[in-house]
Enzyme design. Structure first.
Site, mmCIF file in Angstrom:
data_model
loop_
_atom_site.group_PDB
_atom_site.id
_atom_site.type_symbol
_atom_site.label_atom_id
_atom_site.label_comp_id
_atom_site.label_asym_id
_atom_site.label_seq_id
_atom_site.Cartn_x
_atom_site.Cartn_y
_atom_site.Cartn_z
ATOM 1 C CG ASP A 159 42.877 35.953 43.917
ATOM 2 O OD1 ASP A 159 43.424 35.529 43.176
ATOM 3 O OD2 ASP A 159 42.240 37.242 43.230
ATOM 4 C CG ASP A 178 46.628 41.271 36.760
ATOM 5 O OD1 ASP A 178 45.709 40.967 36.402
ATOM 6 O OD2 ASP A 178 47.212 42.243 37.560
#
Lengths: 259, 207
Positions: free
Chosen positions: A11, A130
């Site tokens: 990330d 997600d």
């Protein structure tokens, strides 16, 4: 025999690799280009880079970073975050990524999956999703709902239904991130992972919750997932790629040998 | 200086291939000019995507003819992925298409089979069927990276360089004929073993 893939997720925020717990409290762990090259040299099978603030800041993905990664990484890698259009996808691929991951954009404009698959091939389009545990309801029969905008907004979509729809639109792969276990390091969310992996005919990458090599062995023993995504357990130095692959081998999971 | 050319025909992964050659210190040039390609001393044609659209581009631009010319001049030539399919006689893809016909064989789709997903995507073992200068220093059964739905089939024994098994299906994963070699797997994305094959190619005489 096709091996089960070990994927490291990086990330990236302000060009630094960062890691949080349940999408919060992020700590910077290093430079994405250096870390990508290091993990690649250590024998990881694939890398995923997410520009995690691009969408929120309404700017395109950091293409200079993608170009730098591509010059130093000679294994497949995908890039996500800040993809707003077909042209953005094209720019990421031209910069040297194999695959582009779309998440919020695909929920809001599902046609991007179809357009991307037609223009660049199914294998280039990864659907990132997600999924959050919300309990079984009529609207959410799997009990897992898709969230968008970095986990900030509920979409009203059921995880399994959305996976099937994305496959029918041409997605080549699904990266399923279980929000409840993200960064918790207590094991993957096996139930939803297996449901999604069994519902589609494209590869499914399990993400969210890996803390120990045994969690990865468990994932492959108990679900039909094709790949395991890890982050915290390697970023914070707890385990090396070699240690994880060694455990996978011991559990009789086919892994790519590190030469 | 040697004219080492990587063919640019809008077939995807050109950047990755150029980056890999740069990394190993090979001086390559990307080109889409058929006359320049035809004069190459060493040639790579990579590619992802579909055989039909690749062939259409190769025919329309004259690049296909140029590739055949370099092969006929006995210069070292390397095809990767789609580049390993379009050198065969034909491909089943999109209803069937005639391809360059440099090595006998055809590209066919994987058979549907319980427990395998198509495309075949990921790392799989490459079993070498003969010694070849391109695979010098590569341990047999090393893992290479694949992304494809079609694969070479009906390859003569003398042209089959390696084989790979996916599910219950074993297919020819690399082919060779004199100065021409082609791999179904992505050398530019196969880590150290892939870079080693590219390095070997960059100094190979073609014999």
């Amino acid at each position: 025999m096709l091996t089960k893939r070990l994927i490291i997720c990086l990330d990236v925020r302000n060009r630094k690799v960062t890691k949080g717990v349940k999408f919060k409290g992020n700590i910077d762990v290093g430079d994405p280009v250096e870390l990508g090259a290091k993990y690649s040299a250590e024998g990881v099978d694939e890398l995923v880079f997410y520009d995690i603030t691009a969408s929120a800041e309404n700017r395109p993905c950091d293409l200079e970073m993608v170009k730098d990664i591509a010059k130093n990484v000679f294994i497949p890698f995908s890039v996500g975050g800040g993809i707003r259009s077909l042209d953005d996808m094209h720019q990421v691929l031209l910069a040297g990524a194999e695959k582009v991951s779309v998440n919020s954009l695909a929920v809001l404009h599902p046609e991007i999956i179809e357009q991307g698959a037609k223009a660049f091939g199914n294998q280039c389009v990864v659907l990132g999703m997600d999924a959050k545990r919300v309990g079984v309801s009529e609207k959410i029969p799997s009990g897992y709902e898709i969230y968008i905008k970095g986990g900030r907004a509920a979409s009203g979509l059921d995880a399994v239904e959305w996976a099937k729809k994305a496959e029918s639109l041409g997605a080549g792969e699904i990266c399923l991130n279980a929000m409840d276990t993200d960064g918790v390091r207590d094991g993957y969310e096996l139930e939803i992972t297996d449901k999604v992996a069994k519902a589609v005919g494209i590869p499914v990458i399990a993400s969210g919750g890996a803390g120990k090599p045994c969690h990865i062995a468990d994932l492959f023993a108990k679900t039909s997932a094709d790949a395991a995504l890890v982050a915290s357990m390697v970023h914070f130095g707890d385990y090396t790629v070699a240690q994880i692959k060694d455990e996978m081998s011991k559990a009789n999971i086919p892994v790519r040998k590190i030469v | 200086m040697e004219r080492f050319i990587v063919v640019d025909y809008n077939a995807g992964n050109l950047t990755s291939v150029l980056n890999a050659f740069e990394h190993i210190g090979a001086n390559v040039k990307a080109s889409r000019d058929p006359s320049e390609i035809a004069e190459a001393d060493r040639l790579v044609f990579p590619g992802v995507g579909a055989a039909r659209s690749a062939m259409e581009t190769l025919e329309k631009t004259g690049i296909g003819k140029a590739i055949v010319e370099v092969v006929n001049r006995k210069r070292p030539v390397l095809g990767i992925c789609i580049g390993c399919q379009i050198i065969l006689n034909s491909s089943e893809e999109n209803g069937g298409v005639d391809t360059l016909g440099l090595i006998d064989g055809k590209a066919v789709r994987f058979q549907n089979e319980a427990g395998i997903k198509i495309p075949h995507m990921g790392w799989n073992q490459v079993e070498l069927l003969k010694l070849h200068p391109l695979f010098e220093g590569i341990p047999n059964n090393s893992d290479f990276y694949f992304v494809h739905s079609f694969h070479p089939a009906k390859i003569r024994e003398e042209n089959a360089l390696s084989k790979t098994t996916y599910g219950s299906q074993t297919f020819t994963s690399a082919v060779c004929k004199e100065n021409l070699v082609a791999t179904q797997f992505h050398l530019e994305k196969s880590g150290d073993v892939g870079l080693r094959v590219l390095k070997n190619f960059s100094t190979w005489s073609g014999k």
